[in-house]
Design an enzyme around this catalytic site. Structure first.
Site, short mmCIF file in Angstrom:
data_model
loop_
_atom_site.label_atom_id
_atom_site.label_comp_id
_atom_site.label_asym_id
_atom_site.label_seq_id
_atom_site.Cartn_x
_atom_site.Cartn_y
_atom_site.Cartn_z
N ASP A 1 0.86 -1.19 0.00
CA ASP A 1 0.00 0.00 0.00
C ASP A 1 0.89 1.24 0.00
O ASP A 1 2.12 1.16 0.17
CB ASP A 1 -0.89 -0.03 1.24
CG ASP A 1 -2.06 0.93 1.16
OD1 ASP A 1 -2.32 1.49 0.08
OD2 ASP A 1 -2.74 1.13 2.20
N GLU B 1 2.73 4.86 -4.20
CA GLU B 1 2.73 5.72 -5.39
C GLU B 1 4.07 6.42 -5.65
O GLU B 1 4.35 6.69 -6.83
CB GLU B 1 1.60 6.76 -5.29
CG GLU B 1 0.22 6.17 -5.38
CD GLU B 1 -0.18 5.41 -4.12
OE1 GLU B 1 -0.95 4.44 -4.24
OE2 GLU B 1 0.30 5.75 -3.02
N ASP C 1 -8.95 3.97 -2.29
CA ASP C 1 -9.80 4.46 -1.20
C ASP C 1 -11.11 5.03 -1.72
O ASP C 1 -11.29 6.26 -1.81
CB ASP C 1 -9.05 5.51 -0.39
CG ASP C 1 -7.84 4.92 0.32
OD1 ASP C 1 -7.76 3.69 0.44
OD2 ASP C 1 -6.97 5.70 0.75
#
Length: 787
Positions: free
Chosen positions: A386, A389, A462
């Protein structure tokens, strides 16, 4: 500049090029016996690709080919930044008015004309509760655009990992472009439309690949040859996953696990978010709440279930932590422009970020997953990447500054969209190495790039517990599917906020018919286990989860196809019906393989739903009622909270498990039902893929079965035939070496379907139908039905 440095053509079958014609301004090359041609003009430079004298693609049609001259880097920095280095070009797609792809965006499946707003942005970002119907960049990027018209599917792959913008302009074409006196090719016939696509990237080189198809299946195969095929997941990964941020402690995990058994709901994996660690230090366990992690995993493994834990790319700044010191001393962290270790902020507070672009860093990180290094881990522990990015709290757009420096001195701007890809790679390789190369990994990642499909699964990040996020999840997943990211899904129920019971049920119904099936919610959301909303809701969720498990043989076969041919399990309708223009803009329903059509209910209070059944020569069967419907129509179907509209396509065969179990390992041992749906011509075919469900033996030892007819690999199969107009007078099973029907054979008939059951000694098969006679013959069996 050489043409080969700018654009590539992927051709199947390929062959040697020959000069077709030449003039002072252009040269025309041909291949495939002259069927395909490429024509290059010297000045102004442009390139056209033709098929049977029809122009399909023009490169630099608007003269927007652009690249900034590189410069010598300043001597006072530690990076090799060449200064301004943007690149771009335009391509014209002749005859096309429908283009797709370019994930990830919370938008329609068909790309919109960008003249009314912002271009599509490809820049991986952590965007909490992202806006829907937006072209803003999200967690991952795949720079593949897919164009489709009734007689052609082609792709444009812009291989660039820096920040990229894509403009899409649809318009009619009134006359052919670029006809010259030297051009002896007649104007393209019947071309009335075109789509102009303009790519602009911050840095890098122009590396553009044109995929010529000609059909969707060929295009998917060509793209997979370039970037890799979808990894074949372990079977358990296709089951149901239960997650929240965060389950409190080991007792909480065991209680939730027991709750699934108590309420007769199968599941395979329970997940732990960041709170399971010791102070947000990955590869550790909270000593108070998770003091015996190995025992917890053994507890789950005794039930043949798994545990997934999170591992983010940032390391807590803690000179007293052994793993942090190893990374620092090994040179495994990204550095800032002054050459110091880059210090950002994320869940642990101050932290440093691993430089996964460095092969040595990836190898070191992979080694951290070994059972010896990762204390408290067992072979039944799997991973979740997670925040990769990468997410940097307080950073520019909540990510890493573009002038941060990676291995080799390269600036972050050059490889931003690859950061999560490299972590995904290192994690998957670490799990494979943990098993000595024998076991398939399971790794979920939030950030991705072209090729991420080789390493595992992706989810849409999300999202929010509202109806519009349920609705947008379908085109988002379809867009991922057609661009190679086949193992994908969205958080069931929405990550943020609390879903109303009707929304939760409808989300489960949709997600059970999509590749990756996980419920997940934020730490601020109420508990969301399926039994917390009353018996009516529990029963509805239980039903669809069990239906998902019964359909696992079909799903697993589809993933085998994705792994070997590039065909995604989830497909827009136009992929299966490429000439049916009524399907080109549909993104609220989809095909599961070539056999099942799903149209989930995605709006509140719905009592009737309209379902497009494509193909005027097709026949469709409601999988619940066995009623048949002619294709080429829109069906109005009454629905209740329990209704999940799914239709089986005539001419297909679908295998399901029969019975009940608590996880995939138990469903794998159940008998199979083979549902044969007859086409209007009385024909059907299909296949079933079987292996051990977890190892690489299918690849290394060819230990698998690919079946078109039942064999001894199946346990007590039963057969359902849809579309038999009259009750057969005779059901005959021929076995090799047997002359008579076994005494214990029985058959029953209901509505339009024939249902028959046979013992393990009487294997049946059916994949070919002719009129009212259905037969299959090979070395083992022959199966016939006669009126």
């Amino acid at each position: 500049m050489f043409v080969g440095e700018i654009i590539y053509l992927l051709l199947l079958p390929c062959g040697r090029m020959s000069v077709e014609r030449q003039s002072k301004d252009s040269v025309t090359l041909s291949w495939s016996s002259g069927r395909h041609q490429v024509r290059v003009w010297h000045f102004p430079f442009r390139l056209e690709i033709l098929c049977e004298d029809e122009v399909m693609v023009t490169f630099n049609s608007k003269g927007k080919l652009w690249f900034e001259t590189l410069q010598e880097p300043p001597r006072y920095t530690s990076c090799v930044s060449p200064g301004p280095s943007s690149i771009g070009s335009d391509l014209c797609l002749h005859g096309f008015s429908h283009v797709y792809g370019l994930p990830e965006h919370a938008d329609d499946l068909q790309l919109r004309d960008t003249r009314d707003g912002e271009p599509y942005r490809l820049y991986n970002l952590d965007v909490f509760a992202y806006d829907v119907y937006s072209r803003f960049g999200l967690y991952g990027s795949v720079p593949l655009l897919v164009a489709h018209k009734p007689d052609r599917t082609l792709g444009l792959f812009w291989l660039n990992a820096s920040e990229t913008y894509v403009n899409v302009h649809y318009k009619p074409l009134k006359k052919p472009l670029y006809l010259t006196q030297d051009d002896q090719t007649p104007p393209a016939k019947g071309v009335q439309k075109q789509t102009d696509v303009h790519w602009l990237s911050e840095s890098g080189v122009i590396d553009c690949v044109v995929l010529l198809g000609p059909g969707p299946q060929q295009l998917f195969s060509q793209y997979a040859q370039l970037t890799g095929y979808q990894a074949l997941p372990p079977l358990f990964a296709l089951g149901y996953h239960q997650c929240r941020w965060n389950y409190n402690d080991e007792a909480d995990v065991k209680a939730v696990d027991a709750g699934f058994d108590q309420h007769d709901i199968p599941y395979d994996v329970i997940w732990l978010d960041i709170e399971h660690t010791d102070g947000k230090r990955y590869f550790t366990w909270d000593p108070e709440h998770f003091p015996e992690p190995a025992e917890l995993q053994h507890h789950l493994q005794r039930k043949k279930r798994k545990l997934v834990v999170i591992s983010d790319p940032h390391f807590k700044f803690d000179p007293g932590w052994l793993l942090y010191n190893e990374a620092r001393e090994g040179g495994h962290f990204v550095r800032d422009r002054e050459g110091q270790i880059y210090l950002g902020s994320c869940w642990p507070g101050a932290c440093s970020y691993l430089d996964f672009s460095n092969p040595d860093t990836r190898a070191w990180y992979s080694g951290c997953f070994s059972l010896e290094e990762y204390k408290g881990s067992t072979p039944s522990l799997f991973l979740w990447n997670d925040m990769n990015e990468p997410s940097v709290f307080g950073g520019p757009e909540q990510t890493m500054p573009k002038d941060a420096v990676h291995h080799g001195g390269w600036e972050h701007r050059e490889l931003h969209n690859l950061y999560g890809f490299y972590q995904h790679m290192a994690t998957a390789e670490g799990l494979i190495a943990r098993s000595g190369g024998s076991e398939r990994p399971f790794v979920l990642t939030r950030s991705f790039f072209a090729g991420s499909q080789r390493y595992g699964a992706v989810w849409t990040g999300d999202n929010v517990a509202t109806w519009e996020y349920l609705e947008i999840s379908i085109p988002m997943i379809l867009s991922l599917s057609i661009t190679g990211i086949a193992f994908c899904g969205a958080d069931v129920g929405g990550f943020f906020r609390d879903p109303e019971p009707e929304l939760l049920v409808r989300w489960y119904q949709a997600a059970a018919l999509q590749p990756f099936f996980r419920s997940h919610c934020a730490i601020w959301s109420k508990r969301r286990e399926p039994w917390l909303f009353g018996e009516e809701v529990t029963a509805a969720i239980r039903t669809v989860i069990k239906q998902r498990y019964c359909l696992l043989p079909f799903w697993y076969t589809l993933f085998h196809q994705a792994h070997t041919s590039g065909l995604p399990p989830l497909r827009p309708l136009w992929v299966e019906f490429p000439r049916d223009e009524s399907t080109f803009s549909v993104d609220n329903q989809y095909m599961i393989g070539g056999a099942l059509l799903a149209c989930p209910v995605i709006k509140p209070g719905v009592e009737e739903i309209k379902v497009l059944l494509p193909g005027s020569d097709e026949v469709w069967y409601d999988v619940h009622s066995a009623e048949s419907y002619k294709g080429g129509r829109t069906l109005s179907l009454p629905v209740t909270l329990d209704t999940v509209p799914v239709f089986q396509r005539g001419g297909s065969v679908v295998c399901r498990s029969v019975g009940s179990g608590s996880c995939t390992a138990e469903y794998k041992e159940l008998p199979l039902n083979i549902t044969v749906a007859l086409s209007s011509q009385g024909l059907a075919d299909g296949e079933l893929y079987l292996d051990d469900g977890h190892s690489f033996s299918y690849r290394d030892r060819k230990a698998f079965c690919l079946l078109i007819t039942p064999t001894s690999e199946m346990k007590d199969p039963s057969l359902t035939v849809l579309g038999v107009k009259n009750k057969p007078s005779t059901v005959v099973v021929h076995l090799s070496g047997e002359e008579h029907l076994p005494d214990n054979y029985s058959s029953t008939f209901k509505k339009q379907s024939l249902q028959s059951a046979v013992t393990d000694e009487a294997k049946t098969g059916c994949d070919k139908h002719s009129g009212q006679t259905i037969s299959r013959q090979d070395n083992n069996t022959q199966y016939k039905l006669k009126e």
